[in-house]
Design an enzyme around this catalytic site. Structure first.
Site, PDB file in Angstrom:
ATOM      1  N   ASP A  39       1.036  -0.864  -0.105  1.00 49.70           N
ATOM      2  CA  ASP A  39      -0.427  -0.135   0.214  1.00 49.70           C
ATOM      3  C   ASP A  39       0.986   1.376   0.280  1.00 49.70           C
ATOM      4  O   ASP A  39       1.878   1.140   0.931  1.00 49.70           O
ATOM      5  CB  ASP A  39      -0.878   0.314   1.475  1.00 49.70           C
ATOM      6  CG  ASP A  39      -2.288  -1.101   1.146  1.00 49.70           C
ATOM      7  OD1 ASP A  39      -2.268  -1.669   0.088  1.00 49.70           O
ATOM      8  OD2 ASP A  39      -2.801  -1.494   2.422  1.00 49.70           O
ATOM      9  N   ASP A  81      -7.451   1.033   8.113  1.00 49.92           N
ATOM     10  CA  ASP A  81      -6.329   2.064   8.059  1.00 49.92           C
ATOM     11  C   ASP A  81      -6.101   3.172   9.102  1.00 49.92           C
ATOM     12  O   ASP A  81      -7.720   3.553   8.547  1.00 49.92           O
ATOM     13  CB  ASP A  81      -5.027   1.738   7.070  1.00 49.92           C
ATOM     14  CG  ASP A  81      -5.545   2.422   5.957  1.00 49.92           C
ATOM     15  OD1 ASP A  81      -5.976   3.330   6.440  1.00 49.92           O
ATOM     16  OD2 ASP A  81      -5.310   2.020   4.531  1.00 49.92           O
ATOM     17  N   ARG A 175      -3.842  -4.395   6.951  1.00 52.69           N
ATOM     18  CA  ARG A 175      -4.874  -3.740   7.596  1.00 52.69           C
ATOM     19  C   ARG A 175      -6.112  -4.599   8.577  1.00 52.69           C
ATOM     20  O   ARG A 175      -6.470  -4.444   9.414  1.00 52.69           O
ATOM     21  CB  ARG A 175      -5.066  -3.378   6.861  1.00 52.69           C
ATOM     22  CG  ARG A 175      -4.625  -1.966   6.064  1.00 52.69           C
ATOM     23  CD  ARG A 175      -4.909  -0.971   5.203  1.00 52.69           C
ATOM     24  NE  ARG A 175      -4.789  -1.837   3.487  1.00 52.69           N
ATOM     25  CZ  ARG A 175      -6.198  -2.226   2.631  1.00 52.69           C
ATOM     26  NH1 ARG A 175      -7.433  -1.304   3.080  1.00 52.69           N
ATOM     27  NH2 ARG A 175      -5.524  -2.439   1.535  1.00 52.69           N
TER      28      ARG A 175
END
Length: 304
Positions: A39, A81, A175
């Site tokens: 990410d 997140d 996550r």
């Protein structure tokens, strides 16, 4: 053209595709591929395959990975997140969450579990990426995927935060693991920070930032940081093709046992082996097929 694998430190703010694009500019070559998406807000180890080593990408993506993550309990977001929109915030005391309860819930995820991929991910449903659907306000049903958490080491707890090291299988979303831990505790949870510390042989301590790679390349020293393709398979036994059979291996054809020089009893017990032509050139990875009594090509790097 450079052939091999380089251990890149992906910094925050870059996508994995950004890293590949920058490397294409630095190295002046087009054939580059990464081995697993990180990410944009995550950082850490991102092995990048160069030249003929791009044929390794799928093999490295399959390897287990290790992360250091910070779990924030008491907050739930749409992206799972801290950078997403907050959906709810809770007091840990209201749910009776203390150090021992949090630790037990976290360690309870070690093993196999069915994980539902997050909406904010690059997975596709009916040809559309999930994050594109999420950004348009749509939520679709996602099939759970079996993942494996090999180990979780809790490094530090100071509620509502927990720092933990997670070793997991491919396809695991850290996550989502944080979200699922929070859900199990009832108070909600999300990921506050993530660093990938290891992918197969590649470790954080040996990784290079894009700036470091650019500097080393400019000094002509980058070659020392490239892992050759052959070195990726150092644990496999080797076999050399007899000169009269070089044409077979150069075209990526199967090989009979009598075509190669090796300890046949040993290699029959191995899943794969390294194949060289008679001139000592590393050609690729072959696998022994017991029923057919032959070596079949699994991954070719020269010829084929």
């Amino acid at each position: 053209m450079i052939d091999g694998v380089i251990n890149v430190y992906k910094e925050r703010g870059y996508t994995s595709h950004d890293v590949v694009a920058r490397l294409r500019g630095i190295l002046r070559q087009k054939k580059i591929g990464h081995t697993g998406t990180l990410d944009p807000e995550a950082e850490g180890v991102l092995p990048v395959c160069l030249g003929r080593a791009t044929r390794l990408c799928d093999m490295l993506t399959d390897k287990r990975k290790t992360y250091r993550a910070v779990l924030l309990l008491g907050r739930e977001t749409d992206t799972q997140d801290v950078w997403g929109a907050v959906l709810r915030e809770c007091s840990l005391e209201d749910y009776g969450v203390d150090r021992d309860k949090a630790q037990a819930a976290i360690l309870g995820f070690v093993g196999d579990y069915a994980q539902i991929p997050p909406m904010y991910s690059a997975l596709k449903v009916n040809g559309k990426k999930l994050y594109e659907l999420a950004r348009s306000g749509r939520t679709v049903e996602r099939e759970p995927r079996q993942v494996t958490i090999y180990d979780i080491e809790i490094e530090h707890i100071k509620l509502p935060r927990v720092t933990m090291k997670v070793c997991c299988s491919k396809g695991t979303y850290i996550r989502t693991l944080c979200h699922d831990i929070g859900e199990r505790l009832g108070c909600g949870g999300c990921m506050e920070a993530l660093v990938r510390t290891r992918v197969e042989r590649f470790e954080l301590k040996d990784s290079l930032t894009l700036e470091e790679i650019e500097h080393l390349n400019g000094q002509g020293l980058l070659g020392d940081c490239i892992v050759p393709i052959e070195a990726m398979f150092g644990d496999y036994p080797e076999a050399v093709v007899k000169q009269e059979q070089d044409g077979l291996v150069h075209n990526g054809n199967p090989l009979k046992a009598e075509h190669v020089r090796c300890d046949i009893d040993r290699v029959q017990d191995m899943s794969c082996l390294r194949i060289y032509d008679s001139g000592g050139n590393f050609m690729g990875i072959y696998q022994w097929e017991q029923e057919r009594r032959r070596f079949a090509p699994r991954k070719m790097f020269l010829g084929g």
